[in-house]
Each structure stands twice: as structure tokens, then as C-alpha cells.
Enzyme design. Sequence first.
Site, PDB file in Angstrom:
ATOM      1  N   CYS A 411       0.785  -1.214   0.000  1.00  0.00           N
ATOM      2  CA  CYS A 411       0.000   0.000   0.000  1.00  0.00           C
ATOM      3  C   CYS A 411       0.830   1.283   0.000  1.00  0.00           C
ATOM      4  O   CYS A 411       0.524   2.235  -0.706  1.00  0.00           O
ATOM      5  CB  CYS A 411      -0.970  -0.008   1.171  1.00  0.00           C
ATOM      6  SG  CYS A 411      -0.164  -0.234   2.755  1.00  0.00           S
ATOM      7  N   HIS A 455      -2.881   0.622   6.761  1.00  0.00           N
ATOM      8  CA  HIS A 455      -3.042   0.821   5.320  1.00  0.00           C
ATOM      9  C   HIS A 455      -2.722   2.267   4.962  1.00  0.00           C
ATOM     10  O   HIS A 455      -2.701   3.134   5.840  1.00  0.00           O
ATOM     11  CB  HIS A 455      -4.498   0.472   4.946  1.00  0.00           C
ATOM     12  CG  HIS A 455      -4.699   0.330   3.477  1.00  0.00           C
ATOM     13  ND1 HIS A 455      -3.908  -0.442   2.672  1.00  0.00           N
ATOM     14  CD2 HIS A 455      -5.658   0.856   2.654  1.00  0.00           C
ATOM     15  CE1 HIS A 455      -4.334  -0.384   1.429  1.00  0.00           C
ATOM     16  NE2 HIS A 455      -5.406   0.407   1.387  1.00  0.00           N
ATOM     17  N   ASP A 471      -8.162   4.406  -3.613  1.00  0.00           N
ATOM     18  CA  ASP A 471      -7.212   3.445  -3.046  1.00  0.00           C
ATOM     19  C   ASP A 471      -6.547   2.682  -4.181  1.00  0.00           C
ATOM     20  O   ASP A 471      -7.105   1.744  -4.725  1.00  0.00           O
ATOM     21  CB  ASP A 471      -7.954   2.475  -2.116  1.00  0.00           C
ATOM     22  CG  ASP A 471      -6.973   1.576  -1.381  1.00  0.00           C
ATOM     23  OD1 ASP A 471      -5.756   1.654  -1.689  1.00  0.00           O
ATOM     24  OD2 ASP A 471      -7.405   0.815  -0.510  1.00  0.00           O
TER      25      ASP A 471
END
Lengths: 655, 319
Positions: A411, A455, A471
Site C-alpha cells: 500500500c 493501510h 485506493d
Amino acid sequence: MRLDSRQFDLAALTVLCAVLLHATHFPLWLSLAMIGLIAARWLQRRRRPDWGKPPALLRLPLTLALPVVVWLQYGNIFGLDPGSVFAVGMLVLKLGETENVRDARAVATFASFVLMAALLFEQDMLTTLYVGLGVIPLLLLLRALEPDGSDAAQPAARVLLRDSRGVLLNLLAAVPLAALVFLFLPRLTAPLWATQSVPQGKSGLGDSMSPGGMKDLFLDDQPAFRVSFVAPAPPPAAQRYWRAVVLWRYDGLTWARAGGGPLDPTRQELRAQGPEVIYEITQEPGRQRWLFALDLPVADAPGYARDEDFTLAAARPVDKPLRYTLRSAPRYTLTGLDSQQRQRALRLPDGFNPRAVALGREWAQQYGDPQRIVQAALDMIRADFHYTLSAPELGRNAMDDFLFETRAGFCEHFASAFAVLMRAAGVPTRVVIGYQGGYWNETGDYMVVRQSDAHAWNEVWFDDRGWVRVDPTAAVRPDRIELGSGANAAFNRWYGSEWLLALRNRWDIANRLWTQLVVQFDEISQRGLLRGVGIEKADWRDLGIAFALGMGLFAALGLWWAVRRERGDADVVDRAYARLCTRLGRLGFARAPSEGPADYLRRLLQQRPQARESLEPLFARYLQLRYAQSEIADAAARDFARAVRRADLAALHGT
Amino acid sequence: MTAITPDTPLPLPSELRTRLDRAVAQVNGVVLGKANQVNHAFVSLIAGGHLLIEDLPGVGKTTLAHALAATLDLSFQRVQFTSDLLPSDIIGVSIFERDGQRFEFHPGPLFAQLVLADEINRATPKTQSALLEAMAEQQVTVDGRTHTLPAPFFVVATQNPLDLAGTYPLPDSQLDRFMLRISLDYPSREAERELLTSTNRQELIATLNPCMNAADIQALRQFVGSVVASPALIDYLQALIAATRSHADVRIGLSPRAGLALLAAARAQALLGGRGYVLPEDVQAVFVPVTAHRLTLGGAGQRDRVAVARELLAGVAVR
């Protein structure tokens, strides 16, 4: 008086327990060294008891070495960590010179302090339980040090069993006292000893992000916080983004909090669209001040501050469990972005990642529309990137390397690269770090979010909608979002078996209760409790009085119990007989005080011969118990008491 | 101390038990209507104490002693105490033997297993002391030589009430040598009638056969020691002793020796009752005869010691 081997073993065990309790926050080599010292001393005492304690020539350097070691390890000899090493080390050294009862008492006393000190680091249920377990050898040691405690004639196992029973009973008897102290001892609003030092080894989100920085978090299975939803139901898995910090400034390697100038909380106005989500978060202690919220928190609550980028922060680091209720609007619009903000959300460092910047500019010319630029970036990532926790090393132009060479990462890489591309393309973008996912505990009706759920994602500014969450990791690894960190192979073992999962859920519930009921029990909870029993305004004086009364009652009960116990089971028989006499007295056959039992029975039977069957066995048993033997067995005494309770005296009624 | 269950009340051989019962019955057959006193006489015998019978002349003191003597197969001597009786008359005397050219000890009537000391308070204190010292020590010393008295050695003494003329009252310290003091009182109407109508007591005694011998008595004395006195019983005993020391009318309460005597007598009483353990009732049964003569009364009014002892007994609760 010199210690016998059993007493010494117990002393060594007590010290060992203290070391093990602290080993979690000691450097490994230090723990091993201490255990080694204990073992060496124990072996010496066992094999060569004639040597006595080690000579001063050995003890003195060791004692002097301890502060030096602490200094070398921590660069300080004050503070929580160095202090605990110092204390535990001293305890180990004390065991080294323990030869007689007096030394052993000192060991026990100091060990109790050292055990308690473990609670300064962790206050969770397991640690408390471990401390409780550590107390057992300590109490056994104290018991063995009593003059009659070491019975050489008895086998050691039997003595240990007998003592263990006594010690457990003692602990049990202390429970009401502990509860009393816990509930009524006036509490200080501030901790008695201000241990503001951050517990080491506690991981958590930082306030910046650089590639690979979160890797440790992914492997940390500790809960970060727990959420219970007031209304409505918890959001679907894809919506569980728990934002902590918004990062603006990029220096080519690291994303950091703010880019120039203080953030103004009143700058942007949020308009909620549709229903809000209300939820309560119980946050585990950590190093940072950040609170966690779903997109986007609408209401202010006392005790924390909200920034213009909707970052919530407590006044000081959350170093003990914290509970707060929040409201969030999943759908919202924001008022316009001012020029200063826009500038901050577009700034890139000069001389870094030229290829990425070039690509971004190309997209800007090619597509123009921010929506399409975002889409292009996501398409690119979806096409030939892959998600891995073991991302390759990156060079100076980290995002160039990632985007065009390695194409593998997690991430942080994706969020960082995405932001660089967007900013280069002229789309205001920022990075958000927090947690994504959350495991719904059915049994406990709450959600637990673990450190491994950490995250990083992005927020992109669209003029018509405001900041919108994007995202990029979801593009390459949608299951990461759907399943949460469970998708990471490292934790698949947890979810592999049903019962293990159930066990884990229960365990988590227990921990949550512990945190809520015990660790967070403070002055306010105390007042609430007293209000519950009708005491409206309790100041510390009332509490003190309640506490003193309770203590007095406890002491009186203990005294009564001790006296009663002293008199033993003869008393049970005695009281049962007195009860029998009272019952007979009520029927008109009162016993004269100086009348012996046999005479009494004779008189009763003269007056009521028909009662022979019920009375004679009772009296025979009584005589047998009380006069025919020098000791009364517990069981027989209770048996007799039961027989008296059940005795049928109907034959004595009437004439 | 072994615990004894009711099923095996006492490790007393059954023949011994039978002989003891028969002996008690036989004495009761002679001394009519005095079961209590006969019982006390046997308590004294079994517990290894000595017995003092105090009462008016003619109520059967001597008869009881004689009946005991006839029932027990023991060497028996009777000494009639008079004011001119000398210590050597009862202890014995060393006489120069012309044949052997040396002094030879000739044992007096005290050298018997059962000694009846009749009307002990008619003798002078000097003679009384000689008897009482022998009772206490189970031996006599004459001319520097110690002679052991036979075993068992059981003295039954009688005395007239103290207010009769011509008596030398025994000092308190010497009364203490007797484990029990009993009185016989006038017989009941029925008993007196039978006395008047049936055979002469002297003749009756002459027809008696001994039921128990010295060995039996020694065995019984051994068994007394194994009768259980539980902690509860000792509590009661101590409460009684303490009460004698705090009673308003008692100047000097029971001594520890008296306490030991009380326990021993209670054990013997339990044994006679066929029990292997002592009950409060056993203590109560022997309390008055064991303690009354040992209490030194004070206070304003002159009170009867027996009445005080009964009052003490009624005042202490059995828990």
C-alpha cells in the site's frame, strides 16, 4: 538461620518469575544473562552448598557492572525501562547472596515490588494474570520461611501441595480486599508516577510514511482499536477505511504531516449527505496522539482537536486505553479548496522521480479531466503491478524505480506513487494513513481492528465533490480490501480452523471487557458506580470513609474466621448439639445447663419413650464425637450437624 | 490415646468385667440401699485412691468395709484407732532378736493390701499422721530403713462426725490424702426393714466368697489409664475447678492434685459404667465425694461443704 534447599529453590523460582515477567521488554541478551546468573547460583547452592555465598570479589564487580550495563543499553539510568532493568538486576544479585532467612525475606519483599512494576508496562489481562501467577511462588516462599514452614520430615511434594492450598486460599481471601481497594480507594486523576515514557515495543502508525515503513505493522497481530456501532449497522468491508493521519508533504522519500503553515480547522466546511454513522472506539495505547475515524468525522467531541484535513488528535499521546464516540458522514460535500491548500496538495520536490513526473504531465495533456487521469493511473496499476509484502529495494528516485522497474510493493508504494503521478498531472492529491478493514466479532457484537490492518491510501480533490478517497492498492489487490489483512498469507493460519477462530473471538471479547471494566476504571467510573447505589456526590472523603469501613469489616471478618478456625471442628459439633437442645427445649424439654448429655437423654426417654428411635442414635453419635475421641474429623462433625438438622422430633410432640 | 468406638466400649476382658460386676453386686447385697456409696468405694479402689467414710456410729461404716474385705481376695487388717494408739502400733516396730543378734522389723497391721482404719479421728494427730504418710507414699520408714507396703494398698478409714466428743479432727492437708469421702446416712425405710428382718450382717459377711483378687485390681487400675478423656471433657473439668476457686463461700479452691484426683475418679466411674470414655455425668457422679472434703470454706455463715459442692456442680454448664 540458614535456608534449606526447599526454601532456596522457592526463592530462586520467585526471582526467575520476576525476570520472566519483565523479559518481554528487556533485550534478549540481558534476560538470558539474568536467567544464567540465577541458574549458576542455583546449581552452586545445590552441588556445593559448603561454598556459601559467592565471595565479595565476585559480587562487588557484578553489582558495579549493573548500572554500567544499563547505561550502555539505554544511555540513561532513569526512566521506566532502565529502572526496571536496574530493579530486576538488583533482585537477581540479591539472590546471589541469599543464604539465610533474612535475605530470603528481603528477596520476597523486593520481588513483590518488581512483579508489580511489570504492570507499568502492560496492563492487559494476560500480564495481570502472569503477575498473579508470579505471586504464588513468592507466597510459597514466605510460607516456607515461617518457623514451622519447612518440615523436613514430610516429603517435599506433600509440603508443597499443602502450602499451595494454603496460599491459594490466602489469595482467594484477598480477593474481596482487592475488590474493595479497586472500587473505593480514592483515585488520582493523574497517575501517581508519571511514566510518560513510551512503552517500547508498542508498534502503531507513525506520523509519516516512507516505503517499507509499515512492514512491521503488517506482522503485528495486536488489536489497534475496537469499534462498536451505535447506529446503524457496521459499513460494508469495502467502506471500512479508518483514517488516522493525512500526509501532505513529500520530500522524495517520506510523506509527512503538513507542508508549510499551520492547518486551519475552520477552512473547509463539511456538508453531510445521507445518514451518519455513530460508533464508539476503544483505542489501545500507543505512541501517537491520533484518533481513528471513518470518512469523514462530522462532530467535535471534547478532548480532541480536528484539523482542516479531518485528522483527529488527542491533546497528548494516547498512552492508556481511550474511549470515544464519533459521528461520520460516509457521503459528503466539501466547500472549495483555497489556493494555499491546492498549492500544498500539488507540491513535489524538485529533482526526484523525473520519469513519473513526466508521465503525469503527459496524462494531464492527454486527458485533461482529473477523473480520467485518476482512471488512467488505476488502469496502469491494475495492468502490470503486483502486490507483495517483500517489496524490492528502491533507489534514490524511489517512485520511478517502483513504477517502471520493480512494479511490486504494497500500500505504501502504491499510495506514494499514485500521489506523485497525480500531483505531476496537476490533480490535488494527498496521502492518508490509517487502518483498512476490521474483523467483525459476532459473539461480542463489535469490530476489532488490528495493527496488521494498517493501510495507506489517497484522497483526490474533485472540484464538484471535494476530497474523494482513491485506493490504488485496491486496483492491484481488491481482495486486500474485501478481506482485510486476512488476505495476507501470514495470518491465514489464524483463520484456518473454525474453533481457533472462535477461541480468538472469545479471547478478544475478554480482553475488551478487561480494558473497559478494569484498566479504564477511573475517577469518573468510580463516581458512576457510587451514583448507581444512590450516592450522588462522593468526594474523596466519602470514598475514604467507605473504604475504611469496608476495611474494618474485612478485618473483623478475618478475625472472626481466624478465631472460629482456632476452635476447630469441635465447634461444629458443639453448635449442632446446642441447636438440638434448643429444638428440644422448644418442645418443653429444656436441658438444665449443668445436665450432661446422657442424663438428658435418660430424662427425655423417661418422659417420651417413643422418641427412643430418633433420639438415641443422635445422642450416641454426639457422645461418640465429643467425648470418645480426642480429635474430631471434619467430615464426621459435618455429618452430625446434618443429622441434627434433619432429625425428626415428631415423637416428642403431644403426650 | 486410642479412640474407642461404642461397639468396643473398653478393652476390658469379659471375665474381669463379670467379676467386677459380681463384686459390686455382692457388696450391695450386704450394704442395703447404698448403691451410690458402694459405687464410690469401688471408684476409689479402681482409681488407686483411699476411701474415707464419715458418719454417725452404727449406720454401717464398718459393715461396708468388712463387706469389701470379704469380697476382695486381699490380705486384710483392721485397726481400731483409739486415743492411746501409737504410730508403731500400726506401722510396726524393730525388736532386738536375741537369736540373730540384730534388730528385726516386725510389720504392723498397715502391711496389708486392704486396711480398715476404724474411727481414725479418735487417735492422736501423731498416729493419724503416720497412717496418712504411709498412704501417700505407699511405704514406711522405720529406723532409717524403708519398707514398701504391699500392692494394691487400699485404705478404708472411717470417722465420726467432728462435733462428737473425744475426736481429733484431721487437718485439711491430710484429708487431701483420701480420694473420696462419703457418708452413709440412715438407711431408707425398705432397707432398714430388710436389715431388721433378715440375717445378721456379720453372719452374712462370714458366708461371702471373694470375687476379685489383687491381680484383677491391678489390671483394672491399668485400664483406668486408657479411658478417654476428650478435650471437651477436660474443658468441663477445668470449668468446674475454676468455679471452686471463684465461688464466694470458698476460701481455698481445689488444688491441681484435687483436679487429678477428680479426673482419675471420673475415669474409674466411666469404667464401672462400662464405658471407654468419660462423660460429664461421670465427673458429676464423683464430684461431691472427691471435692467436698478438700474445699476450705470461708465467708460469714458456716456452710456445709457438701451443699457448696452441689451448688458448684449445678452452677457450671455442660456445653
